[in-house]
Design a protein around this motif. Sequence first.
Motif, PDB file in Angstrom:
ATOM      1  N   VAL A  27       0.599  -1.178  -0.015  1.00 37.83           N
ATOM      2  CA  VAL A  27      -0.063   0.012  -0.004  1.00 37.83           C
ATOM      3  C   VAL A  27       0.840   1.184   0.005  1.00 37.83           C
ATOM      4  O   VAL A  27       0.640   2.041  -0.604  1.00 37.83           O
ATOM      5  N   LEU A  28       1.967   1.367   0.648  1.00 45.54           N
ATOM      6  CA  LEU A  28       2.711   2.369   0.915  1.00 45.54           C
ATOM      7  C   LEU A  28       3.731   2.634  -0.307  1.00 45.54           C
ATOM      8  O   LEU A  28       4.418   3.573  -0.482  1.00 45.54           O
ATOM      9  N   THR A  29       3.914   1.473  -1.297  1.00 48.31           N
ATOM     10  CA  THR A  29       4.568   1.825  -2.456  1.00 48.31           C
ATOM     11  C   THR A  29       3.578   2.392  -3.597  1.00 48.31           C
ATOM     12  O   THR A  29       3.934   3.088  -4.319  1.00 48.31           O
ATOM     13  N   LEU A  30       2.290   1.787  -3.648  1.00 47.89           N
ATOM     14  CA  LEU A  30       1.151   2.087  -4.523  1.00 47.89           C
ATOM     15  C   LEU A  30       1.017   3.451  -4.441  1.00 47.89           C
ATOM     16  O   LEU A  30       0.798   4.408  -5.374  1.00 47.89           O
ATOM     17  N   ILE A  31       0.815   4.178  -3.250  1.00 51.47           N
ATOM     18  CA  ILE A  31       0.282   5.359  -2.873  1.00 51.47           C
ATOM     19  C   ILE A  31       1.361   6.716  -3.707  1.00 51.47           C
ATOM     20  O   ILE A  31       0.837   7.052  -4.513  1.00 51.47           O
TER      21      ILE A  31
END
Lengths: 111, 205
Positions: A27-31
């Motif tokens: 999630v913290l990469t996709l954002i």
Amino acid sequence: MSHSTDVTPGHAPTARGYITGFVLALVLTLIPFGFVAFGSLSQGATLIVIAVTAVLQLGVHLRWFLHLDMSTEQRWNTISILFSLLIMVVMVGGTMWLFYSLYVRHMMVGH
Amino acid sequence: MSSNAHDLNSIRAAARADTEVNFGFWIYLMSDVIIFSMLFLVYVDLSQRYAGGPTAADVFELRGVFLETMALLLSSLTFGMAMVNLHQGQKERVVIWLGVTFVLGAFFLGHELSEFAHLIHEGASFTRSGFLSAFFGLVGTHGAHVFFGLVWIVVMVVQIKLRGLTPPVASRLARLSLFWHFLDLVWICVFSTVYLPGVLQGVAA
């Protein structure tokens, strides 16, 4: 090793822990990738999103992949990474200070 | 069965983070943290020094970086699964997860090397500008670490095949695990400092 006869098993990692870390990291990469790809924020705001998600993701990796905490098993690893952080602040901060000072002096001489 | 339980305990003891060898390896990784922090500093300082050559927005391609990032993140999970199975004494599963990790790491490195080859072919080599020197220096150092991580995985698979999950093998796997997760940690800093801000410059321009 002093522990060769006294066999103390370490804290066994669990699949659940790694999957939790993976999902949070994902999630913290996709954002940040999403904001850069679709450009829905200003450049400054996007840079802040990149920085914040990066720091959060570093925390996720340290907690769920490298298992750092203050338990007896991990305490010295955690203390040594905090010490490295201090060295990093001194070296990176000091070098930036030096470069900036040099840059300002150059501008004053050149113009 | 009791000897099996004893084996499992000795495997878990050898994989502890606070054994002398594993803590020593962690100290090495901390020295690597300092090396990388200085390489990042050099990159940030030189990231706008194009010397009339290609800019960051010209040479970075978001899709490729995203694939590399996903491969490395997924490989952290698969290595984690190898460690979970190590603690259960599941020899064959450890080998399978190490194999999957190797494939993902090799995909990452192959993709990075083809990016490098493409840049050099286009005349955007490390000799072109301060920006490109710093870029190849930083990303290349990370890539070199991944390469040695891949070699290490192969060595460990061979050792597991020859000797089984002995305490020395478990101890080495614990260090390889630290090394591999550390590489993913550095990569977060790479895509957040180098690639995403670089691509962003092109979007704004």
